[in-house]
Design an enzyme around this catalytic site. Structure first.
Site, PDB file in Angstrom:
ATOM      1  N   THR A   1      15.094  13.994  32.660  1.00 14.80           N
ATOM      2  CA  THR A   1      14.508  15.278  33.097  1.00 14.80           C
ATOM      3  C   THR A   1      15.512  16.366  32.706  1.00 14.80           C
ATOM      4  O   THR A   1      16.156  16.960  33.569  1.00 14.80           O
ATOM      5  CB  THR A   1      14.266  15.307  34.622  1.00 14.80           C
ATOM      6  OG1 THR A   1      15.460  14.835  35.289  1.00 14.80           O
ATOM      7  CG2 THR A   1      13.098  14.444  35.034  1.00 14.80           C
TER       8      THR A   1
ATOM      9  N   THR B   1      15.496  12.628  38.605  1.00 18.18           N
ATOM     10  CA  THR B   1      15.697  13.819  39.443  1.00 18.18           C
ATOM     11  C   THR B   1      14.660  14.868  39.038  1.00 18.18           C
ATOM     12  O   THR B   1      14.661  15.323  37.892  1.00 18.18           O
ATOM     13  CB  THR B   1      17.125  14.359  39.242  1.00 18.18           C
ATOM     14  OG1 THR B   1      18.039  13.301  39.550  1.00 18.18           O
ATOM     15  CG2 THR B   1      17.396  15.565  40.132  1.00 18.18           C
TER      16      THR B   1
ATOM     17  N   GLU C   1      18.180   8.925  43.176  1.00 18.47           N
ATOM     18  CA  GLU C   1      19.319   8.041  42.916  1.00 18.47           C
ATOM     19  C   GLU C   1      20.609   8.850  43.036  1.00 18.47           C
ATOM     20  O   GLU C   1      20.686   9.964  42.542  1.00 18.47           O
ATOM     21  CB  GLU C   1      19.174   7.443  41.508  1.00 18.47           C
ATOM     22  CG  GLU C   1      20.298   6.526  41.112  1.00 18.47           C
ATOM     23  CD  GLU C   1      20.538   5.423  42.151  1.00 18.47           C
ATOM     24  OE1 GLU C   1      19.625   4.632  42.418  1.00 18.47           O
ATOM     25  OE2 GLU C   1      21.649   5.372  42.717  1.00 18.47           O
TER      26      GLU C   1
ATOM     27  N   GLU D   1      28.077   7.903  37.201  1.00 20.50           N
ATOM     28  CA  GLU D   1      28.397   7.190  35.968  1.00 20.50           C
ATOM     29  C   GLU D   1      29.827   6.665  36.072  1.00 20.50           C
ATOM     30  O   GLU D   1      30.691   7.296  36.682  1.00 20.50           O
ATOM     31  CB  GLU D   1      28.233   8.107  34.755  1.00 20.50           C
ATOM     32  CG  GLU D   1      26.779   8.391  34.482  1.00 20.50           C
ATOM     33  CD  GLU D   1      26.534   9.233  33.246  1.00 20.50           C
ATOM     34  OE1 GLU D   1      27.396   9.287  32.362  1.00 20.50           O
ATOM     35  OE2 GLU D   1      25.455   9.840  33.183  1.00 20.50           O
TER      36      GLU D   1
ATOM     37  N   ASN E   1      23.656  17.220  44.811  1.00 17.01           N
ATOM     38  CA  ASN E   1      24.411  17.529  43.585  1.00 17.01           C
ATOM     39  C   ASN E   1      24.959  18.952  43.612  1.00 17.01           C
ATOM     40  O   ASN E   1      26.090  19.203  43.188  1.00 17.01           O
ATOM     41  CB  ASN E   1      23.528  17.328  42.343  1.00 17.01           C
ATOM     42  CG  ASN E   1      23.569  15.885  41.852  1.00 17.01           C
ATOM     43  OD1 ASN E   1      24.225  15.041  42.461  1.00 17.01           O
ATOM     44  ND2 ASN E   1      22.871  15.603  40.764  1.00 17.01           N
TER      45      ASN E   1
ATOM     46  N   CYS F   1      24.155  15.626  34.610  1.00 18.90           N
ATOM     47  CA  CYS F   1      23.354  16.017  35.774  1.00 18.90           C
ATOM     48  C   CYS F   1      23.755  17.314  36.469  1.00 18.90           C
ATOM     49  O   CYS F   1      22.894  18.154  36.708  1.00 18.90           O
ATOM     50  CB  CYS F   1      23.327  14.869  36.778  1.00 18.90           C
ATOM     51  SG  CYS F   1      22.380  13.489  36.122  1.00 18.90           S
TER      52      CYS F   1
HETATM   53  P1  NAD Z   1      19.377   8.504  30.013  1.00 21.07           P
HETATM   54  O1  NAD Z   1      19.177   9.551  28.993  1.00 21.07           O
HETATM   55  O2  NAD Z   1      20.668   7.733  30.045  1.00 21.07           O
HETATM   56  O3  NAD Z   1      18.215   7.411  29.912  1.00 21.07           O
HETATM   57  C1  NAD Z   1      16.864   7.721  29.841  1.00 21.07           C
HETATM   58  C2  NAD Z   1      16.191   6.669  28.978  1.00 21.07           C
HETATM   59  O4  NAD Z   1      14.779   6.914  29.008  1.00 21.07           O
HETATM   60  C3  NAD Z   1      16.611   6.700  27.507  1.00 21.07           C
HETATM   61  O5  NAD Z   1      17.139   5.442  27.125  1.00 21.07           O
HETATM   62  C4  NAD Z   1      15.327   7.045  26.766  1.00 21.07           C
HETATM   63  O6  NAD Z   1      15.211   6.403  25.512  1.00 21.07           O
HETATM   64  C5  NAD Z   1      14.261   6.566  27.726  1.00 21.07           C
HETATM   65  N1  NAD Z   1      12.955   7.172  27.524  1.00 21.07           N
HETATM   66  C6  NAD Z   1      12.650   8.443  27.188  1.00 21.07           C
HETATM   67  N2  NAD Z   1      11.307   8.581  27.094  1.00 21.07           N
HETATM   68  C7  NAD Z   1      10.766   7.384  27.376  1.00 21.07           C
HETATM   69  C8  NAD Z   1       9.423   6.902  27.428  1.00 21.07           C
HETATM   70  N3  NAD Z   1       8.387   7.700  27.173  1.00 21.07           N
HETATM   71  N4  NAD Z   1       9.231   5.603  27.724  1.00 21.07           N
HETATM   72  C9  NAD Z   1      10.285   4.775  27.977  1.00 21.07           C
HETATM   73  N5  NAD Z   1      11.552   5.189  27.938  1.00 21.07           N
HETATM   74  C10 NAD Z   1      11.792   6.476  27.648  1.00 21.07           C
HETATM   75  O7  NAD Z   1      19.110   9.205  31.418  1.00 21.07           O
HETATM   76  P2  NAD Z   1      19.785   8.866  32.815  1.00 21.07           P
HETATM   77  O8  NAD Z   1      21.163   9.436  32.843  1.00 21.07           O
HETATM   78  O9  NAD Z   1      19.563   7.450  33.140  1.00 21.07           O
HETATM   79  O10 NAD Z   1      18.909   9.800  33.772  1.00 21.07           O
HETATM   80  C11 NAD Z   1      17.552   9.504  34.063  1.00 21.07           C
HETATM   81  C12 NAD Z   1      17.122  10.324  35.274  1.00 21.07           C
HETATM   82  O11 NAD Z   1      17.930   9.955  36.406  1.00 21.07           O
HETATM   83  C13 NAD Z   1      17.338  11.835  35.112  1.00 21.07           C
HETATM   84  O12 NAD Z   1      16.318  12.492  35.812  1.00 21.07           O
HETATM   85  C14 NAD Z   1      18.668  12.085  35.810  1.00 21.07           C
HETATM   86  O13 NAD Z   1      18.778  13.396  36.305  1.00 21.07           O
HETATM   87  C15 NAD Z   1      18.606  11.104  36.942  1.00 21.07           C
HETATM   88  N6  NAD Z   1      19.905  10.654  37.446  1.00 21.07           N
HETATM   89  C16 NAD Z   1      20.924  10.376  36.569  1.00 21.07           C
HETATM   90  C17 NAD Z   1      22.137   9.907  37.059  1.00 21.07           C
HETATM   91  C18 NAD Z   1      23.292   9.611  36.138  1.00 21.07           C
HETATM   92  O14 NAD Z   1      24.399   9.398  36.637  1.00 21.07           O
HETATM   93  N7  NAD Z   1      23.102   9.572  34.826  1.00 21.07           N
HETATM   94  C19 NAD Z   1      22.312   9.718  38.434  1.00 21.07           C
HETATM   95  C20 NAD Z   1      21.246  10.008  39.303  1.00 21.07           C
HETATM   96  C21 NAD Z   1      20.039  10.473  38.795  1.00 21.07           C
HETATM   97  C1  UGA Z   2      27.093  13.031  39.936  1.00 19.02           C
HETATM   98  C2  UGA Z   2      27.052  12.710  41.442  1.00 19.02           C
HETATM   99  O1  UGA Z   2      28.380  12.424  41.895  1.00 19.02           O
HETATM  100  C3  UGA Z   2      26.149  11.508  41.729  1.00 19.02           C
HETATM  101  O2  UGA Z   2      26.067  11.293  43.135  1.00 19.02           O
HETATM  102  C4  UGA Z   2      24.757  11.811  41.168  1.00 19.02           C
HETATM  103  O3  UGA Z   2      23.897  10.708  41.358  1.00 19.02           O
HETATM  104  C5  UGA Z   2      24.861  12.107  39.683  1.00 19.02           C
HETATM  105  O4  UGA Z   2      25.766  13.246  39.486  1.00 19.02           O
HETATM  106  C6  UGA Z   2      23.556  12.507  39.074  1.00 19.02           C
HETATM  107  O5  UGA Z   2      22.683  13.012  39.731  1.00 19.02           O
HETATM  108  O6  UGA Z   2      23.507  12.287  37.872  1.00 19.02           O
HETATM  109  P1  UGA Z   2      28.288  12.016  37.798  1.00 19.02           P
HETATM  110  O7  UGA Z   2      27.534  13.016  37.005  1.00 19.02           O
HETATM  111  O8  UGA Z   2      28.382  10.621  37.315  1.00 19.02           O
HETATM  112  O9  UGA Z   2      27.677  11.905  39.280  1.00 19.02           O
HETATM  113  O10 UGA Z   2      29.765  12.568  37.935  1.00 19.02           O
HETATM  114  P2  UGA Z   2      30.755  12.999  39.102  1.00 19.02           P
HETATM  115  O11 UGA Z   2      31.721  11.937  39.352  1.00 19.02           O
HETATM  116  O12 UGA Z   2      30.026  13.530  40.263  1.00 19.02           O
HETATM  117  O13 UGA Z   2      31.508  14.212  38.389  1.00 19.02           O
HETATM  118  C7  UGA Z   2      30.775  15.359  37.955  1.00 19.02           C
HETATM  119  C8  UGA Z   2      31.735  16.358  37.313  1.00 19.02           C
HETATM  120  O14 UGA Z   2      32.592  16.958  38.296  1.00 19.02           O
HETATM  121  C9  UGA Z   2      32.660  15.728  36.279  1.00 19.02           C
HETATM  122  O15 UGA Z   2      32.820  16.616  35.190  1.00 19.02           O
HETATM  123  C10 UGA Z   2      33.965  15.552  37.027  1.00 19.02           C
HETATM  124  O16 UGA Z   2      35.115  15.511  36.205  1.00 19.02           O
HETATM  125  C11 UGA Z   2      33.950  16.786  37.916  1.00 19.02           C
HETATM  126  N1  UGA Z   2      34.764  16.623  39.141  1.00 19.02           N
HETATM  127  C12 UGA Z   2      34.385  15.769  40.119  1.00 19.02           C
HETATM  128  C13 UGA Z   2      35.931  17.377  39.292  1.00 19.02           C
HETATM  129  O17 UGA Z   2      36.303  18.182  38.407  1.00 19.02           O
HETATM  130  N2  UGA Z   2      36.652  17.247  40.452  1.00 19.02           N
HETATM  131  C14 UGA Z   2      36.285  16.394  41.449  1.00 19.02           C
HETATM  132  O18 UGA Z   2      36.996  16.323  42.483  1.00 19.02           O
HETATM  133  C15 UGA Z   2      35.123  15.628  41.271  1.00 19.02           C
END
Ligand code: NAD
Ligand code: UGA
Length: 431
Positions: free
Chosen positions: A95, A130, A155, A159, A212, A264
């Site tokens: 998203t 999200t 979620e 990462e 977030n 994110c």
């Molecule tokens: P990502 O880009 O790593 O993975 C998404 C996957 O979806 C890709 O592999 C892509 O090829 C696939 N995709 C796209 N279109 C598709 C389709 N039509 N059918 C099947 N697969 C398809 O994304 P992500 O980081 O896993 O994030 C996914 C969602 O989760 C986002 O909304 C993000 O905001 C949310 N989220 C991410 C994190 C994180 O730490 N990355 C944490 C919490 C929530």
């Molecule tokens: C973040 C949230 O921590 C997760 O809970 C959430 O699920 C996720 O986003 C998401 O929605 O994708 P993430 O993106 O993996 O997780 O990374 P973080 O560890 O949160 O760090 C985010 C950024 O803030 C990084 O650039 C990191 O270096 C920075 N950061 C974090 C700082 O500069 N200082 C800190 O004390 C913590």
């Protein structure tokens, strides 16, 4: 497919095999469910089907290999194959930030329309991506199925520790219109021992963005305090320590750095500002949080410029770290890349090294190791907090550089030792 009806395990489909989807699929298989995971990227699917995990995540390869071996986990590029016979379907597609800051819902919409006709009767579609408030109902409409329920299940994994976070969550949030469906979904997570909060869908969706945005606010706050520390001659480490003993404040997520980034925070904070605006509320606090983050990139570049003697034109800058934080290979919206771009805009040549990135990156020279990146450099910038950077031979680094100068944007290195070795050293918020 085997009969799982009496075993407390379920047939699960996961659409999207990225950081969230692949972790969800591998962990749910590990918990005993029969999981089919699909992704539109055929190359990714081929790798996964052979046990090759294309992202860096602690423990994920082991879980994927175990799932393939046990037959609990299978991959395909067909979403309709994945949902066939599934009781629960997780949507884990991107998203990204769309025009004007709003989240781009096109992936969710496309998948929902595609899978609608293939869902089993009484299936539950669980949105883990999200998404803006109201999206659960958008998915319902796109599926076009009266007999299928849709819930929001945001979620919270990070990462770099995705598997650990999935298996040891702080909380499970389920946003559902009816309690019976929420209870069905909560059973999937019952072995995780986390508190389960059942809300309506709009509340669950808001919890995700608010979480977030609050975390990003903490980081912007500490970066602003770090700037103040530099101005008044205080030490931000000690300030955070002194604040953190107050349990109402705590010390987590208060590490100063080059600004927050990643796939994110930037998009989610921008989306929340937009969601608020669309609903008639001016979330000026969050606009300030974004502005402080932008300033932070500029502050790092100013430090480099200062240590380079005021002029970056024609200078070489060594950049250690390209990912948005350590323990990941993800460079999406990385502060390191933003700093690199600004250095280049000021005429510097940037030579970078990152332990997980060796693909070509636009405009950047990628070095084979951290020492090679320092050859002839006027300033070294530490942009990502990779632990291995701490333990390098800084005499060798100094000999390779044109000038012994370090901007440690993560306050990672031993500044006293570096200063003793003749380096000019600037951290963030340090004396
Ligand atoms: P990502 O880009 O790593 O993975 C998404 C996957 O979806 C890709 O592999 C892509 O090829 C696939 N995709 C796209 N279109 C598709 C389709 N039509 N059918 C099947 N697969 C398809 O994304 P992500 O980081 O896993 O994030 C996914 C969602 O989760 C986002 O909304 C993000 O905001 C949310 N989220 C991410 C994190 C994180 O730490 N990355 C944490 C919490 C929530
Ligand atoms: C973040 C949230 O921590 C997760 O809970 C959430 O699920 C996720 O986003 C998401 O929605 O994708 P993430 O993106 O993996 O997780 O990374 P973080 O560890 O949160 O760090 C985010 C950024 O803030 C990084 O650039 C990191 O270096 C920075 N950061 C974090 C700082 O500069 N200082 C800190 O004390 C913590």
């Amino acid at each position: 497919m085997k009969d799982l009806s009496s075993s407390g395990a379920w047939r699960v489909a996961v659409i999207g095999a990225g950081y969230v989807g692949l972790t969800t699929a591998a962990c749910l298989a590990h918990l005993g469910n029969e999981v089919r995971c699909s992704d539109a990227d055929q190359e990714r699917v081929d790798k996964l089907a052979n046990g090759i995990v294309p992202i860096v995540e602690d423990g994920l390869t082991e879980l994927v290999k175990w799932g393939l071996h046990s037959g609990e986990l299978a991959f395909s590029s067909s979403n309709t194959w994945a949902v066939e016979g599934a009781e629960f379907i997780f949507l884990c597609v991107p998203t990204p930030q769309g025009p004007s800051g709003r989240a781009d819902m096109s992936y969710i919409e496309t998948v929902s329309k595609e899978i609608g006709p293939y869902l089993s009767s009484e299936a539950v579609v669980i949105n883990k991506s999200t998404v803006p408030v109201g999206s659960t109902h958008v998915v319902e409409r796109m599926l076009g199925r009266e007999d299928v329920k849709v819930v929001s299940n945001p979620e919270f994994l990070r990462e770099g520790s995705a598997v650990h976070d999935f298996l040891h969550p702080d909380r499970i949030v389920i946003g559902a219109d009816d309690e019976a469906t929420a209870i069905r979904v909560s059973a999937l997570f019952m072995h995780l021992g986390a508190p389960v909060l059942v809300t309506d869908p709009a509340t669950a969706e808001t919890i995700k963005y608010a979480s977030n945005a609050f975390l990003a606010t903490k980081v912007s706050f500490v970066n602003a305090v770090a700037a103040l520390c530099e101005a008044v001659g205080a030490d931000v480490h000690q300030v955070v320590l002194g604040m953190g003993y107050d349990p109402r404040i705590g010390s987590s997520f208060l590490k100063p750095g080059p600004g927050w980034g990643g796939s994110c925070f930037p998009k989610d904070v921008a989306a929340l500002v937009r969601i608020a605006e669309d609903a008639g509320y001016d979330f000026s606090l969050l606009k300030g949080v974004i502005a402080v983050n932008e300033e932070q990139y500029a502050r790092v570049v100013e430090k480099v410029q200062r240590l380079a003697g005021g002029e970056l034109q024609g200078r070489t800058v060594a950049l250690w770290g390209l990912t948005f934080k350590a323990r990941t290979d993800d460079t999406r919206d990385s502060p390191a890349l933003e700093v690199a771009k600004r250095l280049q805009d000021n005429g510097a040549k940037v030579v970078a090294y990152d332990p997980t990135v060796n693909r070509p990156m636009e405009g950047l020279e990628i070095a084979k190791d951290p020492y090679a990146a320092c050859q002839g450099a006027s300033v070294l910038v530490v942009a990502t907090e990779w632990d291995e950077f701490r333990w390098l031979d800084f005499d060798k680094v100094g000999e390779l550089m044109e000038n012994r100068a370090v901007v440690d944007a993560r306050n990672l290195l031993d500044r006293a030792a570096l200063r003793r070795a003749g380096f000019s050293y600037e951290g963030i918020g340090l004396i």
